[in-house]
Scaffold this active site. Structure first.
Site, PDB file in Angstrom:
ATOM      1  N   GLY A 263      46.587 -19.043  -9.644  1.00 23.80           N
ATOM      2  CA  GLY A 263      47.607 -19.910  -9.055  1.00 23.80           C
ATOM      3  C   GLY A 263      48.838 -20.021  -9.939  1.00 23.80           C
ATOM      4  O   GLY A 263      48.895 -19.418 -11.017  1.00 23.80           O
ATOM      5  N   ASP A 304      58.921 -22.702  -4.020  1.00 24.99           N
ATOM      6  CA  ASP A 304      57.652 -22.920  -4.732  1.00 24.99           C
ATOM      7  C   ASP A 304      57.562 -24.302  -5.371  1.00 24.99           C
ATOM      8  O   ASP A 304      56.469 -24.868  -5.480  1.00 24.99           O
ATOM      9  CB  ASP A 304      57.471 -21.867  -5.848  1.00 24.99           C
ATOM     10  CG  ASP A 304      57.045 -20.514  -5.306  1.00 24.99           C
ATOM     11  OD1 ASP A 304      57.068 -20.332  -4.072  1.00 24.99           O
ATOM     12  OD2 ASP A 304      56.704 -19.636  -6.123  1.00 24.99           O
ATOM     13  N   HIS A 437      52.043   2.591  23.069  1.00 22.78           N
ATOM     14  CA  HIS A 437      50.789   3.294  22.777  1.00 22.78           C
ATOM     15  C   HIS A 437      51.096   4.690  22.257  1.00 22.78           C
ATOM     16  O   HIS A 437      51.969   5.353  22.800  1.00 22.78           O
ATOM     17  CB  HIS A 437      49.961   3.402  24.056  1.00 22.78           C
ATOM     18  CG  HIS A 437      48.723   4.222  23.879  1.00 22.78           C
ATOM     19  ND1 HIS A 437      47.600   3.727  23.247  1.00 22.78           N
ATOM     20  CD2 HIS A 437      48.436   5.503  24.230  1.00 22.78           C
ATOM     21  CE1 HIS A 437      46.663   4.671  23.235  1.00 22.78           C
ATOM     22  NE2 HIS A 437      47.140   5.756  23.817  1.00 22.78           N
TER      23      HIS A 437
HETATM   24  P1  NAD Z   1      45.941 -18.392  -5.346  1.00 24.03           P
HETATM   25  O1  NAD Z   1      45.942 -19.860  -5.355  1.00 24.03           O
HETATM   26  O2  NAD Z   1      46.285 -17.657  -4.099  1.00 24.03           O
HETATM   27  O3  NAD Z   1      44.511 -17.847  -5.790  1.00 24.03           O
HETATM   28  C1  NAD Z   1      43.916 -18.224  -7.001  1.00 24.03           C
HETATM   29  C2  NAD Z   1      42.417 -17.979  -6.903  1.00 24.03           C
HETATM   30  O4  NAD Z   1      41.857 -18.217  -8.178  1.00 24.03           O
HETATM   31  C3  NAD Z   1      41.724 -18.887  -5.905  1.00 24.03           C
HETATM   32  O5  NAD Z   1      40.932 -18.116  -5.051  1.00 24.03           O
HETATM   33  C4  NAD Z   1      40.910 -19.806  -6.812  1.00 24.03           C
HETATM   34  O6  NAD Z   1      39.716 -20.247  -6.206  1.00 24.03           O
HETATM   35  C5  NAD Z   1      40.645 -18.916  -8.002  1.00 24.03           C
HETATM   36  N1  NAD Z   1      40.349 -19.645  -9.244  1.00 24.03           N
HETATM   37  C6  NAD Z   1      40.961 -20.753  -9.712  1.00 24.03           C
HETATM   38  N2  NAD Z   1      40.408 -21.129 -10.890  1.00 24.03           N
HETATM   39  C7  NAD Z   1      39.435 -20.230 -11.164  1.00 24.03           C
HETATM   40  C8  NAD Z   1      38.518 -20.050 -12.227  1.00 24.03           C
HETATM   41  N3  NAD Z   1      38.472 -20.920 -13.247  1.00 24.03           N
HETATM   42  N4  NAD Z   1      37.666 -19.001 -12.205  1.00 24.03           N
HETATM   43  C9  NAD Z   1      37.699 -18.135 -11.169  1.00 24.03           C
HETATM   44  N5  NAD Z   1      38.549 -18.251 -10.132  1.00 24.03           N
HETATM   45  C10 NAD Z   1      39.414 -19.282 -10.126  1.00 24.03           C
HETATM   46  O7  NAD Z   1      46.900 -17.962  -6.551  1.00 24.03           O
HETATM   47  P2  NAD Z   1      47.422 -16.537  -7.010  1.00 24.03           P
HETATM   48  O8  NAD Z   1      46.641 -15.447  -6.390  1.00 24.03           O
HETATM   49  O9  NAD Z   1      47.497 -16.607  -8.492  1.00 24.03           O
HETATM   50  O10 NAD Z   1      48.877 -16.522  -6.433  1.00 24.03           O
HETATM   51  C11 NAD Z   1      49.813 -17.512  -6.817  1.00 24.03           C
HETATM   52  C12 NAD Z   1      50.715 -17.871  -5.689  1.00 24.03           C
HETATM   53  O11 NAD Z   1      51.592 -16.810  -5.396  1.00 24.03           O
HETATM   54  C13 NAD Z   1      49.952 -18.207  -4.434  1.00 24.03           C
HETATM   55  O12 NAD Z   1      50.463 -19.335  -3.823  1.00 24.03           O
HETATM   56  C14 NAD Z   1      50.159 -16.995  -3.578  1.00 24.03           C
HETATM   57  O13 NAD Z   1      50.167 -17.297  -2.198  1.00 24.03           O
HETATM   58  C15 NAD Z   1      51.496 -16.456  -4.046  1.00 24.03           C
HETATM   59  N6  NAD Z   1      51.497 -15.017  -3.899  1.00 24.03           N
HETATM   60  C16 NAD Z   1      51.649 -14.486  -2.691  1.00 24.03           C
HETATM   61  C17 NAD Z   1      51.610 -13.125  -2.518  1.00 24.03           C
HETATM   62  C18 NAD Z   1      51.790 -12.555  -1.175  1.00 24.03           C
HETATM   63  O14 NAD Z   1      52.109 -13.288  -0.269  1.00 24.03           O
HETATM   64  N7  NAD Z   1      51.571 -11.290  -0.962  1.00 24.03           N
HETATM   65  C19 NAD Z   1      51.369 -12.303  -3.592  1.00 24.03           C
HETATM   66  C20 NAD Z   1      51.186 -12.879  -4.819  1.00 24.03           C
HETATM   67  C21 NAD Z   1      51.244 -14.239  -4.968  1.00 24.03           C
END
Ligand code: NAD
Length: 458
Positions: A263, A304, A437
């Site tokens: 995150g 964000d 199609h």
């Molecule tokens: P995210 O919140 O999408 O996912 C983080 C994941 O890490 C979650 O599944 C969570 O359960 C897990 N997690 C948290 N703590 C943990 C731990 N201690 N051990 C194991 N797993 C743990 O965050 P992200 O993937 O880092 O992305 C950051 C932000 O950027 C998000 O809001 C995302 O939507 C955005 N983003 C979007 C895109 C896209 O739209 N293509 C691409 C990259 C990032």
């Protein structure tokens, strides 16, 4: 500068701030845009654009090197050159960066370089400079974050910024988090032949998506040879044996690098929020209403830094909403349920609106239509038959409530059900739309027809 030199001053020139500045200018507002680093922000420099450029190269390599023979393409000597992949990534970014700079000039936006801070409800301070405006918009975005005790060193324990800007790939990588960042980088590395292990704390991958999507992703990643461990609690990590040893409640995992993708954190500290009375949630994201108004009169916040979906296109749309509110030309408030969510993993994931579970929890009687890519001509031609399109509709009215696609070009396909939802359309209307199609878009048509048991090819 004297009082109210500008109608609006925007703090932050990322995908929230710079499109907002353009809209402000279109609405006849005098606008200043303050940017501490480079216009384009995370999306353009360390996010959406460079990572998708990397994924374009890894997909091309994988398709030719691994799958070429299936398509009658001899691919004995196919290799990749990561520094060249990285150079192309940089060229893509640089071209778009020039475009943004041009747009600022074209729209007569006053760009102020430097780190800004709110001094009062109508003033942004940039070094010794004071920018006075009738309205302020906070668009400072977010930054990478790690877990307690795991500090990014840029070499062994890395952030998505480090991974995006790297000029080489490791032989093996462990990724903490199976969210958007985690699964996109898992795809990139896996397609380039890197050994990938994904550790996720929750019991399913991409946990914000519909549960069927998570199941499909788990199968697809397993098939691709990615080692995905769910329900894993990471305790600590330390440098060991020229790599990183990750201690978890399910034993030790070792890899050359550890990517922490758990995150992002809002960039809301040290910008003077307290001073102007802008309230935040306990996690630091700024509180806003559906017009992006903060608790302080004359101050809006977008992107964000306000939380919700941390997505570039959501930020841009929030910027439009804020500017139209400021200009007194409201069109429609921000609706989180209309934000499309896209993940550029392989397979791709895209969704909009409610998951099946959320729709039921909201009290809807739910009808679901699902169509697998394995039954679709274009997907078979494409050689991508995994995944499906799933539509969630209200059982009584037929109104489309949510769309969930996992499979080829999902991120392009989602715009159509999103538009259907914006127009408050019904599933059968989407099914009535005459789709070309053979295309992948027919999966949506068939899923829409499937809501009423009328799909043709299943
Ligand atoms: P995210 O919140 O999408 O996912 C983080 C994941 O890490 C979650 O599944 C969570 O359960 C897990 N997690 C948290 N703590 C943990 C731990 N201690 N051990 C194991 N797993 C743990 O965050 P992200 O993937 O880092 O992305 C950051 C932000 O950027 C998000 O809001 C995302 O939507 C955005 N983003 C979007 C895109 C896209 O739209 N293509 C691409 C990259 C990032």
């Amino acid at each position: 500068m004297s009082s109210a030199d500008f109608d609006v001053a925007i703090l932050g020139g990322g995908m929230g701030g710079y499109p907002a500045a353009i809209r402000a200018s279109q609405l006849g507002l005098r606008v200043a845009l303050v940017e501490a680093d480079k216009l384009g922000g995370t999306c353009l420099h360390v996010g959406c654009i460079p990572t998708k450029a990397l994924l374009e190269s890894s997909e091309l390599y994988h398709r030719v090197a691994v799958r070429g023979p299936e398509f009658g393409v001899n691919a004995d000597q196919v290799t990749y050159d990561y520094p060249k992949i990285a150079a192309r990534r940089d060229a893509v970014v640089s071209q778009l960066y020039k475009g943004v700079q041009f747009l600022m000039k074209k729209n007569k936006i006053e760009v102020v370089s430097g780190s800004g801070r709110l001094r009062d409800r109508n003033t942004v301070e940039v070094g010794a400079k004071q920018i006075k405006a009738k309205h302020l918009v906070i668009a400072t975005g977010s930054t990478v974050k790690s877990l307690p005790g795991l500090e990014f060193d840029g070499e062994f324990i890395i952030s998505s910024d480090n991974a995006t800007l790297a000029t080489k790939v490791p032989e093996s990588i462990c990724i903490i988090g199976a969210g958007a960042v985690g699964v996109e980088f898992a795809t990139l590395y896996n397609e380039l032949g890197v050994k990938v292990t994904v550790l996720e704390a929750l019991d399913r991958m991409v946990p914000l998506e519909d549960e069927d999507i998570s199941k499909e992703m788990a199968n697809a990643f397993k098939k691709a040879g990615i080692d995905c461990r769910m329900g894993v609690r990471v305790k600590s990590a330390k440098k060991a044996r020229d790599g990183v040893s990750v201690e978890t409640d399910q034993g030790e995992f070792w890899a050359r690098q550890l990517l922490v993708a758990v995150g992002r954190a809002p960039r809301s500290k040290d910008i003077g929020l307290d001073q102007v009375g802008v309230a935040t949630h306990p996690n630091g994201f700024i509180k806003v209403d559906e017009w992006m108004r903060t608790s302080a009169e004359s101050i809006h916040a977008i992107g964000d830094v306000v939380g919700g979906y941390l997505l570039a296109h959501a930020a841009a749309h929030e910027g439009m909403t804020a500017m139209e509110d400021i200009a007194g030309q409201r069109v429609a408030p921000m609706e989180q349920e209309l934000v499309t969510r896209c993940t550029y993993s392989h397979p791709q994931i895209a969704s909009v609106g409610l998951t099946e579970k959320q729709a039921r929890e909201k009290g809807h009687e739910v009808k679901v239509g699902k169509f697998p890519f394995s039954a679709l001509g274009r997907a078979i031609i494409h050689g991508e038959t995994g995944g499906f399109a799933k539509l969630v509709a209200d059982g009584k009215t037929g109104r489309l409530l949510g769309a969930h696609v996992v499979g080829p070009n999902a991120t392009e396909l989602i715009a159509e059900p999103a538009l259907t939802q914006l127009f408050q359309g019904d599933a059968w209307e989407l099914g009535r739309n005459i789709h070309p199609h053979p295309t992948l878009s027919e999966a949506l048509m068939e899923a829409a027809l499937a809501v009423d048991g009328k799909a043709i090819h299943i």
